[in-house]
Write a protein that holds these residues in place. Structure first.
Motif, PDB file in Angstrom:
ATOM      1  N   LEU A   1       0.796  -1.231   0.000  1.00 30.36           N
ATOM      2  CA  LEU A   1       0.000   0.000   0.000  1.00 30.36           C
ATOM      3  C   LEU A   1       0.825   1.276   0.000  1.00 30.36           C
ATOM      4  O   LEU A   1       0.457   2.254  -0.641  1.00 30.36           O
ATOM      5  N   GLU A   2       1.938   1.290   0.694  1.00 27.24           N
ATOM      6  CA  GLU A   2       2.745   2.511   0.695  1.00 27.24           C
ATOM      7  C   GLU A   2       3.237   2.805  -0.723  1.00 27.24           C
ATOM      8  O   GLU A   2       3.241   3.960  -1.166  1.00 27.24           O
ATOM      9  N   GLY A   3       3.621   1.751  -1.425  1.00 26.60           N
ATOM     10  CA  GLY A   3       4.070   1.897  -2.810  1.00 26.60           C
ATOM     11  C   GLY A   3       2.950   2.330  -3.739  1.00 26.60           C
ATOM     12  O   GLY A   3       3.151   3.142  -4.640  1.00 26.60           O
TER      13      GLY A   3
ATOM     14  N   ILE B   1      14.695   7.582   1.918  1.00 28.37           N
ATOM     15  CA  ILE B   1      14.262   8.744   2.693  1.00 28.37           C
ATOM     16  C   ILE B   1      15.266   8.971   3.820  1.00 28.37           C
ATOM     17  O   ILE B   1      15.701   8.034   4.475  1.00 28.37           O
ATOM     18  N   GLY B   2      15.597  10.210   4.042  1.00 26.63           N
ATOM     19  CA  GLY B   2      16.568  10.585   5.067  1.00 26.63           C
ATOM     20  C   GLY B   2      17.266  11.842   4.605  1.00 26.63           C
ATOM     21  O   GLY B   2      17.043  12.305   3.491  1.00 26.63           O
ATOM     22  N   CYS B   3      18.115  12.401   5.450  1.00 25.00           N
ATOM     23  CA  CYS B   3      18.855  13.604   5.043  1.00 25.00           C
ATOM     24  C   CYS B   3      19.704  13.285   3.820  1.00 25.00           C
ATOM     25  O   CYS B   3      19.692  14.005   2.821  1.00 25.00           O
ATOM     26  N   SER B   4      20.458  12.188   3.899  1.00 26.47           N
ATOM     27  CA  SER B   4      21.338  11.809   2.794  1.00 26.47           C
ATOM     28  C   SER B   4      20.534  11.561   1.519  1.00 26.47           C
ATOM     29  O   SER B   4      20.973  11.879   0.416  1.00 26.47           O
ATOM     30  N   SER B   5      19.349  11.014   1.693  1.00 26.38           N
ATOM     31  CA  SER B   5      18.532  10.677   0.522  1.00 26.38           C
ATOM     32  C   SER B   5      17.958  11.909  -0.171  1.00 26.38           C
ATOM     33  O   SER B   5      17.285  11.786  -1.198  1.00 26.38           O
TER      34      SER B   5
ATOM     35  N   LEU C   1      10.778   5.746  -1.327  1.00 31.47           N
ATOM     36  CA  LEU C   1      10.230   5.587   0.018  1.00 31.47           C
ATOM     37  C   LEU C   1      11.337   5.137   0.955  1.00 31.47           C
ATOM     38  O   LEU C   1      12.372   4.621   0.519  1.00 31.47           O
ATOM     39  N   HIS C   2      11.087   5.261   2.243  1.00 31.90           N
ATOM     40  CA  HIS C   2      12.107   4.910   3.235  1.00 31.90           C
ATOM     41  C   HIS C   2      12.498   3.427   3.099  1.00 31.90           C
ATOM     42  O   HIS C   2      11.660   2.541   3.264  1.00 31.90           O
ATOM     43  N   GLY C   3      13.743   3.200   2.762  1.00 30.76           N
ATOM     44  CA  GLY C   3      14.270   1.841   2.676  1.00 30.76           C
ATOM     45  C   GLY C   3      14.165   1.176   1.325  1.00 30.76           C
ATOM     46  O   GLY C   3      14.753   0.123   1.098  1.00 30.76           O
TER      47      GLY C   3
ATOM     48  N   GLY D   1      20.879   6.028   3.510  1.00 27.77           N
ATOM     49  CA  GLY D   1      21.473   6.271   4.825  1.00 27.77           C
ATOM     50  C   GLY D   1      21.685   4.959   5.570  1.00 27.77           C
ATOM     51  O   GLY D   1      21.281   3.900   5.097  1.00 27.77           O
ATOM     52  N   ASP D   2      22.296   5.038   6.740  1.00 31.62           N
ATOM     53  CA  ASP D   2      22.521   3.812   7.521  1.00 31.62           C
ATOM     54  C   ASP D   2      21.195   3.178   7.931  1.00 31.62           C
ATOM     55  O   ASP D   2      21.031   1.957   7.862  1.00 31.62           O
ATOM     56  N   GLY D   3      20.218   4.007   8.311  1.00 29.24           N
ATOM     57  CA  GLY D   3      18.912   3.471   8.671  1.00 29.24           C
ATOM     58  C   GLY D   3      18.170   2.982   7.445  1.00 29.24           C
ATOM     59  O   GLY D   3      17.608   1.885   7.427  1.00 29.24           O
ATOM     60  N   ASP D   4      18.181   3.800   6.413  1.00 35.08           N
ATOM     61  CA  ASP D   4      17.494   3.478   5.165  1.00 35.08           C
ATOM     62  C   ASP D   4      17.985   2.141   4.599  1.00 35.08           C
ATOM     63  O   ASP D   4      17.191   1.289   4.204  1.00 35.08           O
ATOM     64  N   ALA D   5      19.298   1.945   4.591  1.00 36.25           N
ATOM     65  CA  ALA D   5      19.870   0.754   3.956  1.00 36.25           C
ATOM     66  C   ALA D   5      19.799  -0.479   4.833  1.00 36.25           C
ATOM     67  O   ALA D   5      19.555  -1.577   4.342  1.00 36.25           O
TER      68      ALA D   5
ATOM     69  N   ALA E   1      18.221  -0.826   8.211  1.00 33.71           N
ATOM     70  CA  ALA E   1      17.095  -1.110   9.110  1.00 33.71           C
ATOM     71  C   ALA E   1      15.885  -1.424   8.239  1.00 33.71           C
ATOM     72  O   ALA E   1      15.674  -2.573   7.851  1.00 33.71           O
ATOM     73  N   ILE E   2      15.157  -0.401   7.858  1.00 32.92           N
ATOM     74  CA  ILE E   2      13.912  -0.630   7.099  1.00 32.92           C
ATOM     75  C   ILE E   2      14.194  -1.259   5.728  1.00 32.92           C
ATOM     76  O   ILE E   2      13.393  -2.016   5.207  1.00 32.92           O
ATOM     77  N   GLY E   3      15.343  -0.953   5.153  1.00 33.06           N
ATOM     78  CA  GLY E   3      15.653  -1.479   3.822  1.00 33.06           C
ATOM     79  C   GLY E   3      16.612  -2.661   3.845  1.00 33.06           C
ATOM     80  O   GLY E   3      17.146  -3.052   2.801  1.00 33.06           O
TER      81      GLY E   3
ATOM     82  N   ASN F   1      26.807   6.832   6.149  1.00 27.40           N
ATOM     83  CA  ASN F   1      26.646   6.343   7.524  1.00 27.40           C
ATOM     84  C   ASN F   1      27.014   7.435   8.524  1.00 27.40           C
ATOM     85  O   ASN F   1      28.182   7.699   8.781  1.00 27.40           O
ATOM     86  N   ASN F   2      25.972   8.062   9.092  1.00 29.30           N
ATOM     87  CA  ASN F   2      26.208   9.085  10.110  1.00 29.30           C
ATOM     88  C   ASN F   2      25.857   8.553  11.500  1.00 29.30           C
ATOM     89  O   ASN F   2      25.698   9.318  12.446  1.00 29.30           O
ATOM     90  N   ASN F   3      25.673   7.239  11.597  1.00 27.27           N
ATOM     91  CA  ASN F   3      25.413   6.563  12.878  1.00 27.27           C
ATOM     92  C   ASN F   3      24.130   7.001  13.576  1.00 27.27           C
ATOM     93  O   ASN F   3      23.998   6.848  14.790  1.00 27.27           O
ATOM     94  N   ILE F   4      23.178   7.512  12.805  1.00 31.96           N
ATOM     95  CA  ILE F   4      21.964   8.030  13.461  1.00 31.96           C
ATOM     96  C   ILE F   4      20.856   8.198  12.424  1.00 31.96           C
ATOM     97  O   ILE F   4      21.117   8.197  11.228  1.00 31.96           O
ATOM     98  N   TYR F   5      19.631   8.294  12.875  1.00 33.31           N
ATOM     99  CA  TYR F   5      18.535   8.745  12.025  1.00 33.31           C
ATOM    100  C   TYR F   5      18.554  10.265  12.076  1.00 33.31           C
ATOM    101  O   TYR F   5      18.017  10.871  13.009  1.00 33.31           O
ATOM    102  N   GLY F   6      19.161  10.858  11.078  1.00 33.56           N
ATOM    103  CA  GLY F   6      19.305  12.306  11.075  1.00 33.56           C
ATOM    104  C   GLY F   6      17.988  13.019  10.832  1.00 33.56           C
ATOM    105  O   GLY F   6      17.565  13.881  11.607  1.00 33.56           O
ATOM    106  N   MET F   7      17.333  12.619   9.775  1.00 34.18           N
ATOM    107  CA  MET F   7      16.131  13.331   9.314  1.00 34.18           C
ATOM    108  C   MET F   7      15.056  13.427  10.388  1.00 34.18           C
ATOM    109  O   MET F   7      14.390  14.442  10.518  1.00 34.18           O
TER     110      MET F   7
HETATM  111  C1  LIG Z   1       7.855   3.987   6.327  1.00 38.32           C
HETATM  112  C2  LIG Z   1       8.548   5.092   7.021  1.00 38.32           C
HETATM  113  N1  LIG Z   1       8.905   4.946   8.308  1.00 38.32           N
HETATM  114  C3  LIG Z   1       9.516   5.947   8.951  1.00 38.32           C
HETATM  115  C4  LIG Z   1       9.798   7.117   8.308  1.00 38.32           C
HETATM  116  C5  LIG Z   1      10.468   8.227   9.077  1.00 38.32           C
HETATM  117  N2  LIG Z   1      11.859   8.410   8.722  1.00 38.32           N
HETATM  118  C6  LIG Z   1      12.242   9.278   7.777  1.00 38.32           C
HETATM  119  S1  LIG Z   1      13.884   9.365   7.551  1.00 38.32           S
HETATM  120  C7  LIG Z   1      14.148   8.228   8.786  1.00 38.32           C
HETATM  121  C8  LIG Z   1      15.509   7.821   9.202  1.00 38.32           C
HETATM  122  C9  LIG Z   1      16.567   8.167   8.253  1.00 38.32           C
HETATM  123  O1  LIG Z   1      17.792   7.755   8.743  1.00 38.32           O
HETATM  124  P1  LIG Z   1      18.957   7.385   7.754  1.00 38.32           P
HETATM  125  O2  LIG Z   1      18.485   6.439   6.736  1.00 38.32           O
HETATM  126  O3  LIG Z   1      20.126   6.962   8.560  1.00 38.32           O
HETATM  127  O4  LIG Z   1      19.227   8.757   6.982  1.00 38.32           O
HETATM  128  P2  LIG Z   1      19.831  10.127   7.523  1.00 38.32           P
HETATM  129  O5  LIG Z   1      18.691  11.043   7.738  1.00 38.32           O
HETATM  130  O6  LIG Z   1      20.573   9.836   8.782  1.00 38.32           O
HETATM  131  O7  LIG Z   1      20.733  10.573   6.412  1.00 38.32           O
HETATM  132  C10 LIG Z   1      12.938   7.801   9.322  1.00 38.32           C
HETATM  133  C11 LIG Z   1      12.838   6.836  10.428  1.00 38.32           C
HETATM  134  C12 LIG Z   1       9.422   7.221   6.956  1.00 38.32           C
HETATM  135  N3  LIG Z   1       9.671   8.312   6.232  1.00 38.32           N
HETATM  136  N4  LIG Z   1       8.812   6.199   6.356  1.00 38.32           N
END
Ligand SMILES: Cc1ncc(C[n+]2csc(CCOP(=O)(O)OP(=O)(O)O)c2C)c(N)n1
Ligand code: SF4
Ligand SMILES: [Mg+2]
Lengths: 393, 276
Positions: A96-98, B56-60, B74-76, B99-103, B105-107, B127-133
């Motif tokens: 669904l998100e896609g 999704i993220g700052c890096s993205s 989308l995220h991941g 990002g580190d989370g994007d690649a 965790a969720i991805g 890899n900034n070791n954190i969820y920046g966004m």
């Molecule tokens: C499905 C979904 N879950 C959660 C989020 C919220 N979210 C946006 S960016 C992010 C984390 C990003 O972290 P990272 O991938 O490390 O990128 P950074 O911002 O550190 O560059 C999260 C949890 C989202 N956009 N979509």
């Protein structure tokens, strides 16, 4: 290329399974990309396409999950493919998100959802019609949906072509709903004359890249759609965006975007909505049914007519946008409307919404909606609908 | 030290796109984007052939600024979208920014399977070791014990080593460097782009405003200095006594190997069926 293929199979009579009809229909419409994840009762679609697409130079790829499936489909579509995936309820939930992304980014693609019993893993090998609402309201955010629902193997073939055509035409994700029984049953099918099948391809831009805008303000017309790698170098995002596709948080630009997403559907209701009306002219009782259940409903109409009851059937082939006008015109004057469905009252909710607006204090007392629901994995039989008809005084 | 010409980057930026960009002062994202652009420029790729796809993220947020075929997904999910683009247009050069989370965790699922397929995508993991966004929640690479907004008492999670994860999953080009070692980053990215198969370059990146602040790492220059001191080439790292290795990590190319690439294998399948 697609056309050559078409001539070869010209008008055969064949015994065909519902899922096979979907795969064949997709290929006829020019499908050249499929990505997905197996799930009963949709798997045959992937199996057939894994054999057929590489033969035709198209792409088949089995992904690691349904989220990856819809993602690859959207990516391929942006690169110029006619792309589709198929799944069932659990996988549809994951997609669904896609699906929301495809609607937001106005990227053509088709998702087939072969409905099975739910919730959760539910009844993998039994039919249901419980994703009617999920297919409309499932993705977050407020975007309309185009959802088609056939009731035969032949129509599965035809509506798959239509789904792909509409996706290309309206630049959105179109959902084809079917159900486990439709998907797995076999019927003799006379395929339509391929010469008469209209295939819609997206319009390619002809303007210089500097002038290209990925989106158009006007929802009334089809807008050209460039693909990656063709010199247009556009940007696509799931963020709210301006006409170039760049992120924006300006209220006026967001307004334009949201309006277009809605109006490109609401401006084209006539093109989108298809219904079948059966023996409705003199009917005092009408049945409103879709998909597999409409076949039992039709049988019930015929049986009831034999015993002199004036009963008719209205069947939506397009579930969303909901055929408000047909329901208003054809059901609004009936004394009784029977809504049989394999869920806990999803279609009937819509029928009530539309008719509720017509019924007034006077006629409310003499009119009623009878719901025939079943969620135990079995089909609703003609006799069960007939019994509901007999209740009508 | 080699000179870094600035005009190149300007040439690749989108002029219709409104600046300023979204990144905080001192963020490494701009440095990394610069390295990517210069690598592409050196390789003289046609812009029309380059697709830059992110999650999704700052890096993205990188793709929107550059004049390529760009997709912010989308995220991941960037790798799955990229797989679709690459399978349909194998001739395109597809770069994935994540990002580190994007690649991981969720991805994570898409990440290991893209590695396994050895599909010709070049993935830059910032890899900034954190969820920046989202303002500083812990990611799978936040060092154990570090503070995040969701680990106010210190993170108890063990961490992923992203390069080891990629190696284990079958990626055929795996490298790590940092935003401080920008010339090396540019060189690794270039080699990754030229590599036929799945390539990943993990680039350690400073997030002074969120991660740095939460963990008292000092300002951006201080975090840069830390990268300079802690990221060591393999030979130097090996020379250290075990207690000296604390907090240090290896930068360099861990693997560069020829293995059948996925879109080529698919093309062979198609060709063999059409010959029949
Ligand atoms: C499905 C979904 N879950 C959660 C989020 C919220 N979210 C946006 S960016 C992010 C984390 C990003 O972290 P990272 O991938 O490390 O990128 P950074 O911002 O550190 O560059 C999260 C949890 C989202 N956009 N979509
Ligand atoms: S929050 Fe951190 S990673 Fe994000 S832009 Fe700011 S400094 Fe960069
Ligand atoms: Mg991060």
């Amino acid at each position: 290329m697609a056309k050559k293929e078409i001539k070869k199979n010209h008008q055969e009579m064949t015994l065909m399974q519902g899922n096979e009809a979907i795969a064949r229909g997709a290929l006829t419409a020019g499908l050249n990309f499929y990505a997905g994840y197996p799930i009963t009762p949709s798997t045959e679609i992937a199996e057939i396409l894994s054999a057929e697409l590489p033969k035709r130079g198209g792409v088949f790829i089995q992904m690691e999950d349904e989220i990856a499936g819809i993602s690859a489909v959207i990516g391929a579509s942006l690169a110029g493919a006619k792309a589709m995936t198929a799944t069932s309820g659990p996988g549809f939930s994951l997609m669904l998100e896609g699906i929301g992304f495809a609607k937001m980014a106005e990227t053509p693609c088709v998702v087939v959802n072969v409905m099975r019993g739910g919730p959760s893993t539910g009844l993998p090998t039994s039919p249901s019609q419980s994703d009617i609402m999920q297919s409309r309201w499932g993705n977050h955010g407020d975007a309309p949906a185009i959802v088609l629902y056939p009731n035969s193997v032949k129509e599965s073939f035809e509506l798959t072509i239509r789904a792909i055509n509409l996706a290309e035409k309206y630049r959105t994700c179109v959902v084809l709903l079917t159900d486990e029984v439709l998907a797995h049953m076999r019927e003799m099918v006379e395929l339509p004359d391929f010469k008469n099948i209209r295939i819609i391809d997206r319009i390619k831009p002809t303007i210089p890249p500097e002038w290209y805008r990925h989106y158009d303000e006007n929802p009334k017309y089809r807008t050209p759609l460039a693909s990656y790698g063709e010199g247009y170098r556009f940007h696509v995002t799931g963020l709210a965006h301006d006409l170039y596709g760049f992120p924006t948080n300006k209220a006026d630009e967001i307004e334009i975007m949201m309006k277009r997403l809605r109006k490109k559907i609401t401006h084209h209701i006539k093109d989108l909505v298809q219904i079948e009306s059966f023996r409705m002219e003199d009917a005092t009782t009408a049945i409103f049914a879709a998909g597999i259940t409409s076949r039992a409903a039709k049988a019930a109409v015929k049986l009831a007519r034999k015993s002199g009851k004036r009963v008719g059937l209205l069947r939506p082939l397009t579930i969303w946008p909901f055929p408000d006008e047909a329901v208003r015109k054809l059901l609004g004057s009936k004394k009784t409307v029977i809504v049989p469905e394999l869920n806990q009252g999803q279609l009937s909710l819509e029928v009530k919404r539309v008719l509720g607006g017509i019924w007034n204090y006077e006629n409310r007392k003499t009119r009623k909606i009878i719901e025939v629901r079943k969620t135990n994995g079995e089909l609703i039989t003609p006799v069960e609908i007939l019994n509901a008809i007999k209740e009508v005084k | 030290m080699a000179k870094i010409p600035q005009k190149i980057i300007h040439n690749y930026l989108r002029h219709r796109k409104q600046f300023p960009h979204v990144w905080c002062p001192g963020c490494s994202n701009g440095i990394i984007l610069g390295a990517i652009i210069r690598a592409i420029d050196e390789l003289k790729y046609e812009r029309d052939d380059v697709a830059m796809i992110s999650g999704i993220g700052c890096s993205s947020r990188m793709p929107v600024y550059v004049d390529f075929n760009t997709l912010h997904t989308l995220h991941g999910r960037a790798l799955a979208y990229a797989t679709g683009v690459k399978m349909f247009k194998p001739e395109m050069k597809v770069i994935v920014i994540t990002g580190d989370g994007d690649a991981t965790a969720i991805g994570g699922n898409h990440f290991i399977h893209a590695c396994r397929r050895n599909i010709d995508l070049t993935t830059i993991v910032v890899n900034n070791n954190i969820y920046g966004m989202t303002g500083g929640q812990y990611s799978p690479t936040t060092p154990t014990g570090d503070i995040a907004t969701t680990s106010p008492y210190g993170n108890i999670d063990p961490v992923f080593d992203i390069c080891k994860l990629a190696l284990g999953a079958g990626a055929t080009f795996v490298a790590r460097t940092t935003a401080y070692h920008v010339i090396e980053a540019q060189s690794f990215i270039k080699q990754a782009l030229e590599h036929k198969g799945f390539s990943i370059v993990e680039i350690m990146s400073a997030c002074p405003v969120i991660y740095g602040r939460l963990n008292k790492k000092g300002d951006a220059p201080a975090m840069m200095r830390e990268m300079k001191e802690n990221a060591l080439p393999l030979e130097k790292f090996d020379e250290l006594a075990p207690e000296e290795k604390q907090g240090k990590y290896i930068r360099g190319i861990f693997k560069q190997e020829i293995f059948p690439e996925y879109t080529e294998k698919y093309a062979e399948l198609v060709a063999s069926l059409q010959r029949e």
